[in-house]
Design an enzyme around this catalytic site. Structure first.
Site, PDB file in Angstrom:
ATOM      1  N   TRP A 165       0.838  -1.633  -0.351  1.00 55.56           N
ATOM      2  CA  TRP A 165      -0.244   0.217  -0.180  1.00 55.56           C
ATOM      3  C   TRP A 165       0.669   1.253  -0.490  1.00 55.56           C
ATOM      4  O   TRP A 165       2.097   1.954   0.837  1.00 55.56           O
ATOM      5  CB  TRP A 165      -1.275   0.184   1.473  1.00 55.56           C
ATOM      6  CG  TRP A 165      -1.836   0.728   1.466  1.00 55.56           C
ATOM      7  CD1 TRP A 165      -2.344   1.727   0.591  1.00 55.56           C
ATOM      8  CD2 TRP A 165      -2.023   2.024   2.568  1.00 55.56           C
ATOM      9  NE1 TRP A 165      -3.805   2.376   1.173  1.00 55.56           N
ATOM     10  CE2 TRP A 165      -3.133   2.451   2.106  1.00 55.56           C
ATOM     11  CE3 TRP A 165      -1.656   1.525   4.002  1.00 55.56           C
ATOM     12  CZ2 TRP A 165      -3.352   3.510   3.415  1.00 55.56           C
ATOM     13  CZ3 TRP A 165      -1.895   2.386   5.076  1.00 55.56           C
ATOM     14  CH2 TRP A 165      -3.485   3.734   4.049  1.00 55.56           C
ATOM     15  N   LYS A 171     -13.404  -1.105   6.934  1.00 54.29           N
ATOM     16  CA  LYS A 171     -13.314  -2.045   5.700  1.00 54.29           C
ATOM     17  C   LYS A 171     -15.059  -3.428   6.267  1.00 54.29           C
ATOM     18  O   LYS A 171     -15.923  -3.359   5.403  1.00 54.29           O
ATOM     19  CB  LYS A 171     -12.460  -3.061   4.652  1.00 54.29           C
ATOM     20  CG  LYS A 171     -11.146  -2.495   4.681  1.00 54.29           C
ATOM     21  CD  LYS A 171     -10.871  -1.538   3.528  1.00 54.29           C
ATOM     22  CE  LYS A 171     -10.158  -0.256   3.267  1.00 54.29           C
ATOM     23  NZ  LYS A 171      -9.115   0.445   2.805  1.00 54.29           N
ATOM     24  N   ASP A 179      -0.203  -5.396   9.546  1.00 57.88           N
ATOM     25  CA  ASP A 179      -1.274  -4.578   9.394  1.00 57.88           C
ATOM     26  C   ASP A 179      -2.391  -5.408   8.966  1.00 57.88           C
ATOM     27  O   ASP A 179      -2.705  -6.033   8.228  1.00 57.88           O
ATOM     28  CB  ASP A 179      -1.112  -4.182   7.763  1.00 57.88           C
ATOM     29  CG  ASP A 179      -1.495  -2.276   7.155  1.00 57.88           C
ATOM     30  OD1 ASP A 179      -3.067  -2.799   7.875  1.00 57.88           O
ATOM     31  OD2 ASP A 179      -1.499  -2.016   6.626  1.00 57.88           O
TER      32      ASP A 179
HETATM   33  C1  LMR Z   1      -7.346   1.588  -0.275  1.00 58.28           C
HETATM   34  O1  LMR Z   1      -5.945   0.681  -0.669  1.00 58.28           O
HETATM   35  O2  LMR Z   1      -7.432   1.536  -1.583  1.00 58.28           O
HETATM   36  C2  LMR Z   1      -7.578   1.138   0.761  1.00 58.28           C
HETATM   37  O3  LMR Z   1      -6.511   1.222   1.528  1.00 58.28           O
HETATM   38  C3  LMR Z   1      -7.688   3.385   1.056  1.00 58.28           C
HETATM   39  C4  LMR Z   1      -6.458   4.087   1.068  1.00 58.28           C
HETATM   40  O4  LMR Z   1      -6.520   5.036   2.796  1.00 58.28           O
HETATM   41  O5  LMR Z   1      -5.694   4.493   0.284  1.00 58.28           O
END
Ligand code: LMR
Length: 399
Positions: free
Chosen positions: A130, A246, A211
């Site tokens: 992420w 979520k 996480d």
């Molecule tokens: C995502 O990866 O789309 C979600 O976790 C929302 C975010 O905060 O980025």
């Protein structure tokens, strides 16, 4: 006079694209960007069980006082039962610090600040991950490096490469792990690999930092927490950042929790005192609304049962969209074999496109996805899936 030199920052790779989607005038545009659950009509859904918990709470909530610095105990204690399983939570609670945070993002931030202030600045994150992980942790004062995770040739996790790259980091390095539904790839480790990783990290004295943002959206509440159970039973000290965005559809309420597992319970109070100092200086204390909804829902057994059904139905819709996408792509007799998508879990799949193909999808077709080729499956519906398949085939065939 004072702010003339301020430079414009780059748009956020996820929310920035979402804004570009909103501004796009094309009627057939498709939003596969943000990890937010939508139903087949592409509406974001407040889960019915959460709505009921919310309605029941509104009638009785007279909270006007501050919450304690690290939040509402009834909330984080109940989340503790979800994260570790009721039995392990009861057995180990004396060595687990728990607190409420501003979403899972806040838990990562507080966990990162805690590590860096305690002299454990080094943290490694998977490649890819992420995108916000790096920025949160760097802002928290950590030194961030990455470890091998996904291999494009295998369309999956390269576990040997993962172990070998982790072996190059010194003792006391924290390792960020996605408990389930890896974001962005959708590729998780198997139970056997988690067991091996747990032994490996224990021997090498590496600190697990989980996480846990998609609990219940992989294979279900119990199966999804298996990595945490494996590590806890191995006797690891560890950090867990948990999100209720979520799995409780409480995105905008910013509800999360932080758990710090220490060796034997002797340090729990001291750890809590430092965490609270960090929280107090950042935002004083957390908001009270979302956490009370979750605590109420988890306490009333009928609501909890309803919530588990709601969660299962979200999980099933996402899985059925993934299956339908694979079937349609295969039926199109495309030169590209998309069967690898079958192994993916959760809200995302990494579709393995080049950046130029992603840009074509966005500009030519109005199909928005993140730059790295991640799609959020709940942006697919019975109405737009054919169009998405058409776009994907077009950009893949012209490689
Ligand atoms: C995502 O990866 O789309 C979600 O976790 C929302 C975010 O905060 O980025």
């Amino acid at each position: 006079m004072f702010f003339q030199e301020v430079l414009e920052a780059k748009a956020d790779p996820i929310f920035g694209l979402n804004e570009a989607f909103q501004a796009d005038p094309r009627p057939n545009k498709v939003n596969l960007v943000v990890g937010i659950y939508k139903d087949d009509a592409l509406r974001p859904v407040l889960m019915p069980s959460v709505k009921r918990a919310k309605d029941e709470l509104v009638a009785t909530d007279f909270t006007a006082d501050y919450l304690p610095i690290d939040g509402f105990p009834d909330f984080y204690n109940r989340i503790g039962g979800l994260v570790f399983g009721e039995n392990l939570w009861a057995e180990n609670q004396s060595r687990i610090y728990a607190g409420q945070t501003i979403g899972g993002t806040g838990a990562i931030q507080i966990g990162g600040q805690f590590l860096s202030q305690e002299g454990m600045k080094s943290i490694v994150i998977p490649n890819p991950t992420w995108p916000t992980h790096r920025s949160i942790l760097e802002r928290a004062g950590c030194t961030v490096d990455s470890y091998a995770y996904y291999d494009r040739k295998q369309h999956g996790v390269d576990f040997e490469a993962l172990l070998s790259s982790l072996s190059s980091f010194p003792e006391k390095t924290a390792v960020l792990l996605h408990t389930v539904c890896h974001n962005p790839t959708g590729c998780d480790l198997s139970v056997r690999e988690w067991e091996e990783l747990s032994r490996f990290m224990k021997n090498r004295k590496l600190l697990p930092f989980f996480d846990f943002a998609y609990h219940g959206l992989g294979e279900g509440i119990e199966k999804d927490r298996k990595p945490i159970e494996i590590f806890l039973e191995e006797g690891h000290e560890m950090i867990v950042a948990y999100s209720c965005s979520k799995n409780f559809s409480l995105y905008c309420q910013r509800v999360g929790a932080l758990f710090i597992v220490e060796e034997n319970g002797l340090g729990k109070r001291r750890i809590g005192s430092q965490v609270k100092r960090i929280m107090r200086s950042l935002y004083s204390n957390p908001p009270a609304y979302g956490c009370q909804i979750v605590a109420h829902l988890l306490q009333v057994s009928s609501l909890r049962a309803e919530w588990e059904k709601d969660l299962a139905s979200m999980r099933h819709r996402i899985a059925s969209m993934r299956e339908s996408l694979i079937q349609r792509l295969s039926a199109s007799r495309s030169k590209t074999d998309f069967q690898f998508l079958l192994k993916h879990k959760g809200m995302f799949s990494f579709i393995d496109l080049e950046q130029s193909q992603v840009h074509r999808l966005i500009h030519e077709f109005g199909i928005f996805l993140t730059d790295n080729g991640r799609i959020s499956l709940s942006g697919l519906s019975s109405r737009n899936i054919e169009y998405v398949v058409k776009g994907l085939i077009a950009v893949c065939e012209s490689k």
